[in-house]
Design a protein around this motif. Structure first.
Motif, short mmCIF file in Angstrom:
data_model
loop_
_atom_site.label_atom_id
_atom_site.label_comp_id
_atom_site.label_asym_id
_atom_site.label_seq_id
_atom_site.Cartn_x
_atom_site.Cartn_y
_atom_site.Cartn_z
N LEU A 323 -7.19 2.89 6.93
CA LEU A 323 -8.43 3.49 6.68
C LEU A 323 -9.51 2.40 6.25
N TYR A 324 -8.88 1.67 5.47
CA TYR A 324 -9.95 0.58 4.79
C TYR A 324 -10.34 -0.16 5.74
N ALA A 325 -9.59 -0.75 6.76
CA ALA A 325 -10.10 -1.64 7.85
C ALA A 325 -11.20 -0.97 8.52
N MET A 326 -10.63 0.37 9.21
CA MET A 326 -11.71 0.86 9.89
C MET A 326 -12.96 1.22 9.32
N GLY A 327 -12.87 1.16 8.02
CA GLY A 327 -14.21 1.61 7.26
C GLY A 327 -14.73 0.42 7.16
N ARG A 328 -14.43 -0.69 6.88
CA ARG A 328 -14.68 -2.09 6.79
C ARG A 328 -15.45 -2.53 8.03
N ASP A 329 -14.90 -2.19 9.21
CA ASP A 329 -15.56 -2.53 10.57
C ASP A 329 -16.34 -1.52 11.11
N GLY A 330 -16.60 -0.55 10.45
CA GLY A 330 -17.59 0.27 10.72
C GLY A 330 -16.92 1.69 11.64
N ALA A 331 -15.81 1.63 11.85
CA ALA A 331 -15.02 2.65 12.75
C ALA A 331 -15.17 3.87 11.95
N LEU A 332 -15.34 3.87 10.93
CA LEU A 332 -15.13 5.08 9.61
C LEU A 332 -16.39 4.94 8.70
N PRO A 333 -16.90 5.88 8.06
CA PRO A 333 -18.12 5.56 7.16
C PRO A 333 -17.74 4.65 5.81
N LYS A 334 -18.37 3.45 5.96
CA LYS A 334 -17.98 2.37 4.89
C LYS A 334 -18.19 2.88 3.54
N LYS A 335 -19.16 3.61 3.11
CA LYS A 335 -19.03 3.99 1.71
C LYS A 335 -17.82 4.74 1.10
N VAL A 336 -17.23 5.57 2.15
CA VAL A 336 -15.96 6.08 1.63
C VAL A 336 -14.72 5.29 1.83
N PHE A 337 -14.55 4.68 2.92
CA PHE A 337 -13.31 4.00 3.33
C PHE A 337 -13.23 2.80 2.97
N SER A 338 -14.14 1.76 2.79
CA SER A 338 -14.13 0.60 2.47
C SER A 338 -14.05 -0.05 1.16
N SER A 339 -14.25 1.08 0.25
CA SER A 339 -14.29 0.77 -1.07
C SER A 339 -12.88 0.03 -1.63
N ILE A 340 -13.18 -0.86 -2.56
CA ILE A 340 -11.91 -1.59 -3.23
C ILE A 340 -11.93 -1.54 -4.82
N ASN A 341 -10.99 -1.34 -5.46
CA ASN A 341 -10.79 -1.43 -6.66
C ASN A 341 -10.98 -2.84 -7.20
N LYS A 342 -11.77 -3.16 -8.13
CA LYS A 342 -12.01 -4.88 -8.23
C LYS A 342 -10.92 -5.19 -8.93
N ARG A 343 -10.34 -4.38 -9.98
CA ARG A 343 -9.07 -4.97 -10.53
C ARG A 343 -7.91 -5.27 -10.10
N THR A 344 -7.53 -4.30 -9.08
CA THR A 344 -6.22 -4.03 -8.39
C THR A 344 -6.31 -4.49 -7.09
N VAL A 346 -7.00 -2.45 -4.82
CA VAL A 346 -6.42 -1.67 -3.77
C VAL A 346 -7.44 -0.54 -3.41
N PRO A 347 -7.39 -0.02 -1.99
CA PRO A 347 -8.40 1.12 -1.57
C PRO A 347 -7.96 2.44 -2.32
N VAL A 348 -8.43 2.82 -3.47
CA VAL A 348 -7.82 3.94 -4.37
C VAL A 348 -8.20 5.09 -3.44
N VAL A 349 -9.49 5.21 -3.14
CA VAL A 349 -9.68 6.64 -2.37
C VAL A 349 -9.13 6.70 -1.20
N ASN A 350 -8.79 5.64 -0.50
CA ASN A 350 -7.82 6.03 0.63
C ASN A 350 -6.43 6.18 0.33
N VAL A 351 -6.03 5.60 -0.61
CA VAL A 351 -4.57 6.03 -1.03
C VAL A 351 -4.42 7.44 -1.52
N MET A 352 -5.39 7.94 -2.24
CA MET A 352 -5.57 9.35 -2.70
C MET A 352 -5.76 10.38 -1.45
N ILE A 353 -6.32 9.95 -0.39
CA ILE A 353 -6.52 10.67 0.86
C ILE A 353 -5.18 10.97 1.62
#
Length: 468
Positions: A323-344, A346-353
């Motif tokens: 999901l992160y890769a698809m968001g990063r490349d624009g296949a899915l909405p970037k704001k939701v799926f390409s976010s990464i936790n700066k500390r870990t 980890v794509p937290v939103v995607n893990v929870m989805i």
């Protein structure tokens, strides 16, 4: 507990592998033996026990025959993979092959179908956890094990933990040891006349065989073979990809097929009628208790649960990163799926989805879950076979009989078999899978402005950092 066939390629339109560290390419370090082990690890040996009871009831005691049927189907598809990897020796899978050989928009929809499988695998893993733990702790509600399994996998993914190759080797080793002990104890029981059992050909052939039932059973058992093509995503890391990847795929299928057929044959001989068991869905742990007592049942379930957690962690990680890769490349909405936790990282939103989707395990039966996952797999397999046919008509100059046989007839048979198995899936899977495909088509239509613009790239988790 099985994992998916390979993820969509981590490549762009040009076929150049993406690399988050800025390197020019992946290192070619994998030999044939490495490729074979990786493929077998993805398939998870104990997956043979997942569907035994359900398929034994569906096929009326012919699980080994159903495995043989699906193995033949997979071999045809493996042949097509072996052809495609020679034409496109890049990190890729059904998505890449369909994109390059047929059409980028078709490739997108094939990859979209495979994405459904990634999202649903953690669900079936949680269901299996509930079934197996319920066998030894029947007083604990099924939902408790489901939620606990998802919670553990989610927490470990949120803190950035991932299984190293050495851990996968340990898990696979444990599974093999448990499976071998299971077979030995089963054979011992048969030879001692337990349950009036005797070695016969009945699990493969009997007068009451029904083709429709065998096909339905084979369609469910395809789940056991998902992952044989994972090595196709490693084309840019294999020392000799055009030679070793096709060999690895066939070796993986042969070894896994022989293993699955052997294990289910002795189980079916000992219990030709699974209705004798108290729990058909949880037939394997019940048989484990029958052949080795409560002690072996505990060992069997313990070994299985270690593998379940190992698979669950990697499945959730893979789905979240897809999901992160698809968001990063624009296949899915970037704001939701390409976010990464700066500390870990980890794509937290995607893990929870993915965790939320996995909770549907509370409402879905095991056979329904397997069918939903196989929906996308059969589409991917079908289009790998069709890609070979398109290569013949679009790129090859030769039109002799041998070329027609190898590039049209053989993959055509493979496509027909996979379509037949796909059509054998239950109606719920068809509705959910069909809805997913329609959603993908509408999304693609909007994203490309009526197919005027290029299709978005779909990238996958397998090549992203896994072997760095």
């Amino acid at each position: 507990m099985s994992t998916l066939p390979s993820a969509p390629s981590a490549t762009g339109q040009s076929g150049t592998p993406s690399n988050k560290k800025g390197q020019e390419g992946l290192k070619r370090t994998l030999k044939l033996r490495h490729l074979v082990f990786i493929g077998l690890a993805y398939m998870a040996p104990l997956a043979v026990f997942d569907m035994f009871g359900i398929v034994a009831e569906e096929t009326r005691g012919h699980v080994p025959l159903a495995y043989l049927v699906v193995m033949v189907a997979v071999l045809f598809t493996a042949y097509s993979y072996s052809k495609m990897v020679k034409f496109f020796p890049i990190a890729g899978s059904a998505y890449t092959y369909a994109k390059e050989a047929i059409n980028p928009h078709v490739g997108f929809l094939v990859g979209w179908a495979a994405t459904l499988d990634y999202l649903l695998l953690p669900m079936i893993n949680a269901i299996l956890s509930g079934i197996y733990m319920g066998a030894i702790m029947p007083d604990v509600p099924f939902g408790v094990w489901v939620v606990l399994t998802i919670a553990i996998c989610t927490v470990l993914n949120l803190v950035g933990v991932k299984l190293a190759a050495s851990m996968n080797m340990i898990l696979v080793g444990i599974q093999l040891v448990v499976a071998v002990i299971f077979v030995v104890l089963t054979v011992k029981n048969i030879m001692s006349g337990a349950n009036d059992a005797a070695f016969t050909i009945a699990p493969f052939f009997s007068s009451d065989i029904q083709v429709v039932s065998i096909a339905a059973g084979a369609a469910i058992l395809a789940l056991s073979f998902l992952g044989f093509d994972a090595v196709s995503t490693l084309a840019e890391e294999a020392e000799k990809p055009t030679r070793d990847i096709p060999r690895a795929i066939f070796i993986i299928i042969a070894v896994a097929g022989a293993f699955f057929i052997t294990v289910t044959y002795v189980m079916q001989v000992l219990f030709p009628d699974v209705t004798e068991l108290g729990d058909i869905v949880g037939a394997s742990p019940e048989i484990a208790q029958y052949i080795g007592g409560a002690a072996f049942q505990a060992i069997f379930v313990g070994g299985y649960m270690m593998a379940v957690l190992g698979c669950g962690i990697t499945q959730q990680m893979s789905a979240a990163r897809l999901l992160y890769a698809m968001g990063r490349d624009g296949a899915l909405p970037k704001k939701v799926f390409s976010s990464i936790n700066k500390r870990t990282g980890v794509p937290v939103v995607n893990v929870m989805i993915v965790a939320a989707i996995a909770l549907t395990a509370l409402f879905v039966d095991l056979d329904q879950a397997a069918s939903m996952i196989n929906f996308g797999a059969f589409i991917a397999f079908t289009f790998v076979n069709l890609s070979v046919i398109f290569v013949f008509f679009k790129f090859l100059q030769r039109r002799d009989l041998k070329s027609v046989l190898l590039f049209v007839i053989v993959p055509g048979i493979g496509a027909a078999i996979n379509i037949g198995l796909w059509a054998s899936l239950d109606s719920l899977s068809m509705m959910i899978g069909g809805g997913w495909i329609i959603a993908g088509f509408i999304y693609l239509l909007v994203k490309t402005r009526g197919f005027k613009n290029p299709a978005p790239d779909l990238t996958g988790p397998i090549n992203i950092g896994m072997y760095e």
